[in-house]
Design an enzyme around this catalytic site. Structure first.
Site, PDB file in Angstrom:
ATOM      1  N   ASP A  82       0.831  -1.200   0.000  1.00 33.87           N
ATOM      2  CA  ASP A  82       0.000   0.000   0.000  1.00 33.87           C
ATOM      3  C   ASP A  82       0.868   1.253   0.000  1.00 33.87           C
ATOM      4  O   ASP A  82       1.975   1.255   0.544  1.00 33.87           O
ATOM      5  CB  ASP A  82      -0.944  -0.019   1.219  1.00 33.87           C
ATOM      6  CG  ASP A  82      -2.146   0.894   1.034  1.00 33.87           C
ATOM      7  OD1 ASP A  82      -2.379   1.364  -0.097  1.00 33.87           O
ATOM      8  OD2 ASP A  82      -2.852   1.152   2.032  1.00 33.87           O
ATOM      9  N   GLY A  83       0.348   2.305  -0.619  1.00 31.52           N
ATOM     10  CA  GLY A  83       1.025   3.603  -0.590  1.00 31.52           C
ATOM     11  C   GLY A  83       1.572   4.047  -1.938  1.00 31.52           C
ATOM     12  O   GLY A  83       2.268   5.063  -2.016  1.00 31.52           O
ATOM     13  N   ARG A 104       0.093   7.537  -2.765  1.00 31.02           N
ATOM     14  CA  ARG A 104       0.674   8.592  -1.926  1.00 31.02           C
ATOM     15  C   ARG A 104       2.126   8.864  -2.303  1.00 31.02           C
ATOM     16  O   ARG A 104       2.579  10.004  -2.310  1.00 31.02           O
ATOM     17  CB  ARG A 104       0.562   8.204  -0.435  1.00 31.02           C
ATOM     18  CG  ARG A 104      -0.795   8.557   0.149  1.00 31.02           C
ATOM     19  CD  ARG A 104      -1.062   7.818   1.428  1.00 31.02           C
ATOM     20  NE  ARG A 104      -1.436   6.435   1.145  1.00 31.02           N
ATOM     21  CZ  ARG A 104      -1.534   5.481   2.055  1.00 31.02           C
ATOM     22  NH1 ARG A 104      -1.229   5.755   3.316  1.00 31.02           N
ATOM     23  NH2 ARG A 104      -1.910   4.274   1.717  1.00 31.02           N
ATOM     24  N   TRP A 105       2.845   7.800  -2.647  1.00 33.91           N
ATOM     25  CA  TRP A 105       4.222   7.995  -3.104  1.00 33.91           C
ATOM     26  C   TRP A 105       4.229   8.896  -4.338  1.00 33.91           C
ATOM     27  O   TRP A 105       5.007   9.849  -4.409  1.00 33.91           O
ATOM     28  CB  TRP A 105       4.882   6.647  -3.431  1.00 33.91           C
ATOM     29  CG  TRP A 105       6.300   6.782  -3.884  1.00 33.91           C
ATOM     30  CD1 TRP A 105       7.420   6.785  -3.104  1.00 33.91           C
ATOM     31  CD2 TRP A 105       6.746   6.961  -5.247  1.00 33.91           C
ATOM     32  NE1 TRP A 105       8.542   6.951  -3.890  1.00 33.91           N
ATOM     33  CE2 TRP A 105       8.149   7.070  -5.207  1.00 33.91           C
ATOM     34  CE3 TRP A 105       6.098   7.046  -6.473  1.00 33.91           C
ATOM     35  CZ2 TRP A 105       8.918   7.244  -6.352  1.00 33.91           C
ATOM     36  CZ3 TRP A 105       6.866   7.235  -7.626  1.00 33.91           C
ATOM     37  CH2 TRP A 105       8.266   7.323  -7.556  1.00 33.91           C
ATOM     38  N   HIS A 108       2.417   3.125  -9.180  1.00 30.11           N
ATOM     39  CA  HIS A 108       2.292   1.679  -9.404  1.00 30.11           C
ATOM     40  C   HIS A 108       3.515   1.132 -10.135  1.00 30.11           C
ATOM     41  O   HIS A 108       3.962   0.019  -9.863  1.00 30.11           O
ATOM     42  CB  HIS A 108       1.011   1.379 -10.191  1.00 30.11           C
ATOM     43  CG  HIS A 108      -0.235   1.775  -9.448  1.00 30.11           C
ATOM     44  ND1 HIS A 108      -0.433   1.448  -8.118  1.00 30.11           N
ATOM     45  CD2 HIS A 108      -1.336   2.476  -9.825  1.00 30.11           C
ATOM     46  CE1 HIS A 108      -1.605   1.930  -7.722  1.00 30.11           C
ATOM     47  NE2 HIS A 108      -2.163   2.568  -8.733  1.00 30.11           N
ATOM     48  N   LEU A 159      11.582 -19.822  -4.663  1.00 29.20           N
ATOM     49  CA  LEU A 159      10.595 -18.932  -4.032  1.00 29.20           C
ATOM     50  C   LEU A 159       9.294 -18.980  -4.832  1.00 29.20           C
ATOM     51  O   LEU A 159       9.312 -18.813  -6.053  1.00 29.20           O
ATOM     52  CB  LEU A 159      11.110 -17.481  -4.015  1.00 29.20           C
ATOM     53  CG  LEU A 159      10.124 -16.418  -3.513  1.00 29.20           C
ATOM     54  CD1 LEU A 159       9.891 -16.549  -2.005  1.00 29.20           C
ATOM     55  CD2 LEU A 159      10.626 -15.005  -3.827  1.00 29.20           C
TER      56      LEU A 159
HETATM   57  C1  IPE Z   1      -5.373  -2.912  -0.372  1.00 33.71           C
HETATM   58  O1  IPE Z   1      -5.066  -1.579  -0.599  1.00 33.71           O
HETATM   59  C2  IPE Z   1      -5.388  -3.681  -1.645  1.00 33.71           C
HETATM   60  C3  IPE Z   1      -4.093  -3.886  -2.277  1.00 33.71           C
HETATM   61  C4  IPE Z   1      -2.932  -3.605  -1.763  1.00 33.71           C
HETATM   62  C5  IPE Z   1      -4.143  -4.516  -3.587  1.00 33.71           C
HETATM   63  P1  IPE Z   1      -6.204  -0.465  -0.811  1.00 33.71           P
HETATM   64  O2  IPE Z   1      -5.492   0.828  -0.903  1.00 33.71           O
HETATM   65  O3  IPE Z   1      -7.073  -0.837  -1.934  1.00 33.71           O
HETATM   66  O4  IPE Z   1      -7.050  -0.579   0.539  1.00 33.71           O
HETATM   67  P2  IPE Z   1      -7.964   0.470   1.299  1.00 33.71           P
HETATM   68  O5  IPE Z   1      -9.011   0.922   0.333  1.00 33.71           O
HETATM   69  O6  IPE Z   1      -7.090   1.600   1.728  1.00 33.71           O
HETATM   70  O7  IPE Z   1      -8.500  -0.282   2.468  1.00 33.71           O
HETATM   71  C1  IPE Z   2      -1.534   0.077  -3.428  1.00 35.12           C
HETATM   72  O1  IPE Z   2      -1.298   1.443  -3.505  1.00 35.12           O
HETATM   73  C2  IPE Z   2      -1.649  -0.555  -4.784  1.00 35.12           C
HETATM   74  C3  IPE Z   2      -2.991  -1.053  -5.123  1.00 35.12           C
HETATM   75  C4  IPE Z   2      -4.030  -1.044  -4.346  1.00 35.12           C
HETATM   76  C5  IPE Z   2      -3.149  -1.568  -6.478  1.00 35.12           C
HETATM   77  P1  IPE Z   2      -2.502   2.473  -3.540  1.00 35.12           P
HETATM   78  O2  IPE Z   2      -2.815   2.772  -4.965  1.00 35.12           O
HETATM   79  O3  IPE Z   2      -3.646   1.988  -2.730  1.00 35.12           O
HETATM   80  O4  IPE Z   2      -1.835   3.732  -2.869  1.00 35.12           O
HETATM   81  P2  IPE Z   2      -2.505   4.795  -1.893  1.00 35.12           P
HETATM   82  O5  IPE Z   2      -3.161   4.043  -0.779  1.00 35.12           O
HETATM   83  O6  IPE Z   2      -3.512   5.543  -2.714  1.00 35.12           O
HETATM   84  O7  IPE Z   2      -1.366   5.635  -1.434  1.00 35.12           O
HETATM   85 MG    MG Z   3      -4.151   2.243  -0.780  1.00 36.58          MG
END
Ligand code: IPE
Ligand code: IPE
Ligand code: MG
Length: 233
Positions: free
Chosen positions: A18-19, A22-23, A35, A129
């Site tokens: 996740d993130g 935001r990154w 991504h 792995l």
């Molecule tokens: C969880 O991240 C799903 C994946 C990492 C693929 P999200 O960014 O979609 O989750 P929420 O919406 O913050 O809970």
């Molecule tokens: C996680 O990063 C990747 C996926 C859910 C595909 P996000 O796209 O959720 O990144 P944030 O949470 O918006 O920073």
């Molecule tokens: Mg996210």
């Protein structure tokens, strides 16, 4: 060298990456660049996991809820995954990486499905792995599909083991350790049934910045955990 200080290596690690968005916004870049960097982090993490002797990793790449995002973002993610598989297929073989997936792949574009099928087939004998990609994956969907398979077989009453044996993860051990980056402390419908006794860890690092140092820290945290499984130690 550092293996000495980490005395307990999880067999299976789940990673809720996740993130990325935001990154990207911290760099004033479009979300899909986040991504893209996220994919690079996956590749880096594969090397680091091999180095530490982890046997299975499940990367949560696209959830059943991620269809709520814009078409542009969704297609961007699919193209990145497709190109990653295409460009790394031989390299996976060299590194001994076996690619598997969990989640319902049916709604994906044909080109992505083709790359997934080819990569799974060509890496199926590797055993260094297992890199398990969770794509259109949701824990609730996984449990529901498991139970529906059992109903289709005519089972009248299911056991916990029956449900486990029909989940997408049936050939994998349950995750010992689940890491979610970016500081969010929730599961977001990841392996709900399989995570009953997983150790959880929520580092602040945004996924595109995740590297071997963060993994090492995570493994140190895990090796200090005392897993009791409801018993007494
Ligand atoms: C969880 O991240 C799903 C994946 C990492 C693929 P999200 O960014 O979609 O989750 P929420 O919406 O913050 O809970
Ligand atoms: C996680 O990063 C990747 C996926 C859910 C595909 P996000 O796209 O959720 O990144 P944030 O949470 O918006 O920073
Ligand atoms: Mg996210």
């Amino acid at each position: 060298m550092f293996k000495k200080r980490i005395n307990k290596i999880p067999q299976h690690i789940g990673i809720i990456m996740d993130g990325n968005g935001r990154w990207a916004s911290t760099q004033a870049l479009p979300r899909n660049m986040g991504h893209k960097e996220g994919i690079n982090a996956v590749d880096r993490t594969i090397d680091a996991l091999i180095k530490f002797g982890v046997k299975v990793v499940s990367f949560f790449a696209f959830s059943t809820e991620n269809w709520k995002r814009s078409e542009e973002e969704i297609n961007g993610i699919f193209n990145l995954v497709r190109d990653f598989l295409h460009s790394k297929r031989n390299n996976f073989k060299e590194r001994g990486v076996k690619i598997t997936t969990i989640g319902d792949l049916t709604p994906f574009p044909e080109d992505l499905k083709t790359q997934l099928a080819l990569t799974k087939e060509e890496t199926k004998d590797n055993d260094k792995l297992i890199v398990n990609l969770a794509l259109n994956y949701g824990g609730r969907s996984d449990i529901t599909r498991s139970v529906n398979r059992l109903i289709a077989e005519g089972v009248k009453e299911v056991t916990e083991q029956d449900i486990l044996d029909n989940l997408d993860t049936k050939s994998l051990p349950e995750p010992d350790f689940v890491i979610r980056t970016s500081g969010e402390e929730r599961i977001s419908n990841f392996m709900l049934y399989q995570m009953a006794y997983s150790e959880l860890y929520f580092p602040k690092v945004l996924w595109p910045n995740f590297n071997e140092r963060h993994l090492r820290k995570a493994l140190k945290v895990y090796s200090k955990r005392n897993r009791r499984f409801g018993g007494i130690k």
